[in-house]
Design a protein around this motif. Structure first.
Motif, PDB file in Angstrom:
ATOM      1  N   GLY A  71       0.805  -1.211   0.000  1.00  0.00           N
ATOM      2  CA  GLY A  71       0.000   0.000   0.000  1.00  0.00           C
ATOM      3  C   GLY A  71       0.838   1.260   0.000  1.00  0.00           C
ATOM      4  O   GLY A  71       2.047   1.239  -0.237  1.00  0.00           O
ATOM      5  N   VAL A  72       0.167   2.383   0.290  1.00  0.00           N
ATOM      6  CA  VAL A  72       0.853   3.678   0.323  1.00  0.00           C
ATOM      7  C   VAL A  72       0.927   4.184   1.760  1.00  0.00           C
ATOM      8  O   VAL A  72       0.039   3.934   2.571  1.00  0.00           O
ATOM      9  CB  VAL A  72       0.133   4.712  -0.567  1.00  0.00           C
ATOM     10  CG1 VAL A  72       0.143   4.277  -2.018  1.00  0.00           C
ATOM     11  CG2 VAL A  72      -1.293   4.946  -0.099  1.00  0.00           C
ATOM     12  N   GLN A  73       1.997   4.880   2.073  1.00  0.00           N
ATOM     13  CA  GLN A  73       2.187   5.389   3.417  1.00  0.00           C
ATOM     14  C   GLN A  73       1.351   6.646   3.632  1.00  0.00           C
ATOM     15  O   GLN A  73       1.259   7.506   2.752  1.00  0.00           O
ATOM     16  CB  GLN A  73       3.666   5.689   3.671  1.00  0.00           C
ATOM     17  CG  GLN A  73       3.967   6.129   5.094  1.00  0.00           C
ATOM     18  CD  GLN A  73       5.457   6.241   5.343  1.00  0.00           C
ATOM     19  OE1 GLN A  73       6.268   5.756   4.565  1.00  0.00           O
ATOM     20  NE2 GLN A  73       5.829   6.884   6.446  1.00  0.00           N
ATOM     21  N   VAL A  74       0.738   6.753   4.804  1.00  0.00           N
ATOM     22  CA  VAL A  74       0.000   7.953   5.181  1.00  0.00           C
ATOM     23  C   VAL A  74       0.475   8.410   6.550  1.00  0.00           C
ATOM     24  O   VAL A  74       1.043   7.628   7.325  1.00  0.00           O
ATOM     25  CB  VAL A  74      -1.523   7.715   5.196  1.00  0.00           C
ATOM     26  CG1 VAL A  74      -2.030   7.338   3.814  1.00  0.00           C
ATOM     27  CG2 VAL A  74      -1.894   6.628   6.202  1.00  0.00           C
TER      28      VAL A  74
ATOM     29  N   ASP B 117      -3.505  11.912   8.871  1.00  0.00           N
ATOM     30  CA  ASP B 117      -4.402  11.568   7.773  1.00  0.00           C
ATOM     31  C   ASP B 117      -5.067  10.204   7.924  1.00  0.00           C
ATOM     32  O   ASP B 117      -5.715   9.721   6.992  1.00  0.00           O
ATOM     33  CB  ASP B 117      -3.633  11.586   6.445  1.00  0.00           C
ATOM     34  CG  ASP B 117      -3.175  12.981   6.060  1.00  0.00           C
ATOM     35  OD1 ASP B 117      -3.870  13.946   6.432  1.00  0.00           O
ATOM     36  OD2 ASP B 117      -2.114  13.107   5.418  1.00  0.00           O
TER      37      ASP B 117
ATOM     38  N   LYS C  26      -7.460   7.219   8.386  1.00  0.00           N
ATOM     39  CA  LYS C  26      -8.904   7.032   8.265  1.00  0.00           C
ATOM     40  C   LYS C  26      -9.219   5.549   8.299  1.00  0.00           C
ATOM     41  O   LYS C  26      -8.310   4.702   8.312  1.00  0.00           O
ATOM     42  CB  LYS C  26      -9.435   7.695   6.995  1.00  0.00           C
ATOM     43  CG  LYS C  26      -8.932   7.097   5.695  1.00  0.00           C
ATOM     44  CD  LYS C  26      -9.530   7.839   4.507  1.00  0.00           C
ATOM     45  CE  LYS C  26      -9.127   7.214   3.178  1.00  0.00           C
ATOM     46  NZ  LYS C  26      -9.705   7.939   2.027  1.00  0.00           N
TER      47      LYS C  26
ATOM     48  N   ASP D  69      -7.117   1.969   7.368  1.00  0.00           N
ATOM     49  CA  ASP D  69      -5.654   2.064   7.330  1.00  0.00           C
ATOM     50  C   ASP D  69      -5.041   1.063   8.305  1.00  0.00           C
ATOM     51  O   ASP D  69      -5.621   0.748   9.357  1.00  0.00           O
ATOM     52  CB  ASP D  69      -5.202   3.479   7.702  1.00  0.00           C
ATOM     53  CG  ASP D  69      -5.532   4.493   6.617  1.00  0.00           C
ATOM     54  OD1 ASP D  69      -5.848   4.072   5.498  1.00  0.00           O
ATOM     55  OD2 ASP D  69      -5.465   5.705   6.901  1.00  0.00           O
TER      56      ASP D  69
ATOM     57  N   ARG E 121      -0.088   2.381   6.721  1.00  0.00           N
ATOM     58  CA  ARG E 121      -0.275   2.066   5.314  1.00  0.00           C
ATOM     59  C   ARG E 121      -1.748   2.028   4.939  1.00  0.00           C
ATOM     60  O   ARG E 121      -2.592   1.544   5.715  1.00  0.00           O
ATOM     61  CB  ARG E 121       0.352   0.695   5.005  1.00  0.00           C
ATOM     62  CG  ARG E 121       1.865   0.659   5.100  1.00  0.00           C
ATOM     63  CD  ARG E 121       2.474   1.251   3.870  1.00  0.00           C
ATOM     64  NE  ARG E 121       3.929   1.207   3.906  1.00  0.00           N
ATOM     65  CZ  ARG E 121       4.712   1.546   2.903  1.00  0.00           C
ATOM     66  NH1 ARG E 121       4.174   1.956   1.766  1.00  0.00           N
ATOM     67  NH2 ARG E 121       6.018   1.496   3.021  1.00  0.00           N
ATOM     68  N   ARG E 122      -2.030   2.520   3.744  1.00  0.00           N
ATOM     69  CA  ARG E 122      -3.394   2.460   3.196  1.00  0.00           C
ATOM     70  C   ARG E 122      -3.364   1.468   2.037  1.00  0.00           C
ATOM     71  O   ARG E 122      -2.708   1.707   1.025  1.00  0.00           O
ATOM     72  CB  ARG E 122      -3.819   3.855   2.731  1.00  0.00           C
ATOM     73  CG  ARG E 122      -5.263   3.935   2.244  1.00  0.00           C
ATOM     74  CD  ARG E 122      -5.708   5.376   2.155  1.00  0.00           C
ATOM     75  NE  ARG E 122      -5.722   6.007   3.472  1.00  0.00           N
ATOM     76  CZ  ARG E 122      -5.639   7.335   3.672  1.00  0.00           C
ATOM     77  NH1 ARG E 122      -5.578   8.169   2.645  1.00  0.00           N
ATOM     78  NH2 ARG E 122      -5.666   7.809   4.911  1.00  0.00           N
TER      79      ARG E 122
ATOM     80  N   VAL F 147      -6.220   0.183   0.373  1.00  0.00           N
ATOM     81  CA  VAL F 147      -7.205   0.571  -0.643  1.00  0.00           C
ATOM     82  C   VAL F 147      -7.179   2.080  -0.749  1.00  0.00           C
ATOM     83  O   VAL F 147      -7.450   2.789   0.223  1.00  0.00           O
ATOM     84  CB  VAL F 147      -8.613   0.070  -0.263  1.00  0.00           C
ATOM     85  CG1 VAL F 147      -9.612   0.470  -1.335  1.00  0.00           C
ATOM     86  CG2 VAL F 147      -8.608  -1.443  -0.087  1.00  0.00           C
ATOM     87  N   THR F 148      -6.882   2.592  -1.937  1.00  0.00           N
ATOM     88  CA  THR F 148      -6.681   4.038  -2.100  1.00  0.00           C
ATOM     89  C   THR F 148      -7.824   4.729  -2.831  1.00  0.00           C
ATOM     90  O   THR F 148      -7.829   5.948  -2.929  1.00  0.00           O
ATOM     91  CB  THR F 148      -5.386   4.303  -2.881  1.00  0.00           C
ATOM     92  OG1 THR F 148      -5.426   3.621  -4.142  1.00  0.00           O
ATOM     93  CG2 THR F 148      -4.183   3.814  -2.100  1.00  0.00           C
ATOM     94  N   ASN F 149      -8.795   3.936  -3.361  1.00  0.00           N
ATOM     95  CA  ASN F 149      -9.876   4.611  -4.100  1.00  0.00           C
ATOM     96  C   ASN F 149     -11.099   4.817  -3.223  1.00  0.00           C
ATOM     97  O   ASN F 149     -11.164   4.341  -2.111  1.00  0.00           O
ATOM     98  CB  ASN F 149     -10.244   3.800  -5.348  1.00  0.00           C
ATOM     99  CG  ASN F 149     -10.570   2.356  -5.038  1.00  0.00           C
ATOM    100  OD1 ASN F 149     -10.690   1.957  -3.871  1.00  0.00           O
ATOM    101  ND2 ASN F 149     -10.696   1.552  -6.099  1.00  0.00           N
TER     102      ASN F 149
END
Length: 338
Positions: free
Chosen positions: A276-279, A283, A285, A288, A333-334, A336-338
């Motif tokens: 995934g992507v780091q947040v 941020d 939610k 995550d 980490r996220r 699911v990003t959509n």
């Protein structure tokens, strides 16, 4: 009365620790100290559990490689044996043919001319003998080449088999060693847990809180599916190495929740932390994944900006906890990003 119960608990943990593998541990003298020891040992055990899961994955992979290498060697050995049998057959055939030709064509050319009805007959016989020998030599050369090739392939396959077998054995030994460490820690955690269980319920209520489903709105899509799955597990026991459906460890719960949403994650928290992507903490939610400690050894699923579902530690149920109270955050980490 509470002081008396707490004293009894201290005596209980002293007796338990003195008989276990952790004889060097000094039992805490306060309830807070006892809970602190319990949490500390649980975290150690969780870290070792993550190490064991990685060791098991590596050992299993190397055992599979060893099995593949062994199958390759068996195939190479079979080919080598077949080539050897063929070479032996060629040698035997050559001997038989030589004996047959010697009986048909005299070795002495003068005798052959005298005994032949004509020079043409002698020439034809000599050519036949030469062609037969040439063909025989070609077959022998091809057989020798095949034997050399299969012998070389067999040697290489055996080297790979030996190397794979040694690597698998070493990985299995490490797997056993880490498994013993986890068993040792599990005994130590169980000993302290037994002392905690001797306390009044309100003394250790913090360890059992958070098992009621929170009043939160889950988002739509895969994140909502994963969160609803995780919430449905509240109150189930923690188990090192657990992947459900009866009990889970932290990464097992996360993996199962996202698998229910159709998303595959690695088994171990440290590997999941690469997906995934780091947040940032600001941020965060719902959905995550929050990873704790350094190196990563624990993970929880954010329900919202402030709380998360987690399989906390041995002896505690799956529960909802304040994110910032779980431990030092390493990365978020996220998936699911959509």
């Amino acid at each position: 009365m509470r002081k008396l119960c707490a004293t009894c608990a201290m005596v209980a943990v002293t007796a338990l620790v003195s008989t276990g593998v952790a004889q060097a541990d000094d039992p805490p003298t306060t309830v807070a100290g006892l809970i602190g020891r319990y949490v500390d040992l649980s975290r150690q055990a969780e870290k070792v559990n993550e190490q064991l899961l990685k060791a098991q994955e590596k050992a299993q992979g190397l055992r599979e490689q060893a099995a593949t290498a062994d199958a390759a060697f068996q195939a190479a050995d079979k080919s080598w044996k077949q080539a050897q049998q063929q070479a032996d057959g060629v040698v035997a055939d050559r001997r038989h043919r030589a004996e047959l030709l010697r009986s048909l064509v005299p070795a002495n050319s003068v005798a052959a001319v005298l005994n032949s009805s004509s020079a043409d007959a002698f020439t034809s016989a000599s050519i036949a003998v030469g062609l037969a020998h040439d063909a025989d030599d070609a077959v022998a050369a091809a057989s020798a080449q095949a034997l050399a090739q299969t012998s070389k392939a067999r040697e290489e396959a055996q080297k790979q088999q030996d190397a794979a077998s040694k690597a698998a054995a070493a990985a299995t030994a490490i797997e056993a060693q880490v498994g013993n460490q986890r068993s040792d820690l599990q005994k130590r955690v169980s000993q302290v847990r037994a002392a905690l269980d001797a306390l009044p319920a309100d003394e250790v209520a913090m360890l059992q809180s958070g098992v009621t489903a929170p009043n939160v709105m889950t988002p739509p899509g895969a994140v909502g599916v994963a969160l609803r799955f995780a919430i449905a597990q509240l109150g189930k026991p923690y188990e090192w190495g657990g992947t459900g459906p009866i009990a889970y460890d932290c990464s097992g719960l996360v993996q199962a929740a996202y698998r229910a949403a159709g998303i595959a994650l690695p088994r171990v928290a440290a590997d999941q932390a690469q997906v995934g992507v780091q947040v940032s903490r600001a941020d965060v939610k719902a959905g995550d994944l929050i990873y704790f400690y350094q190196p990563v050894q624990h993970v929880a699923i954010a329900l919202d900006h402030n709380q998360a579902v987690q399989a906390a530690t041995f002896g505690e149920p799956i529960k909802v906890s304040p994110i910032d109270a779980i431990g030092p955050i390493t990365v978020i980490r996220r998936v699911v990003t959509n």
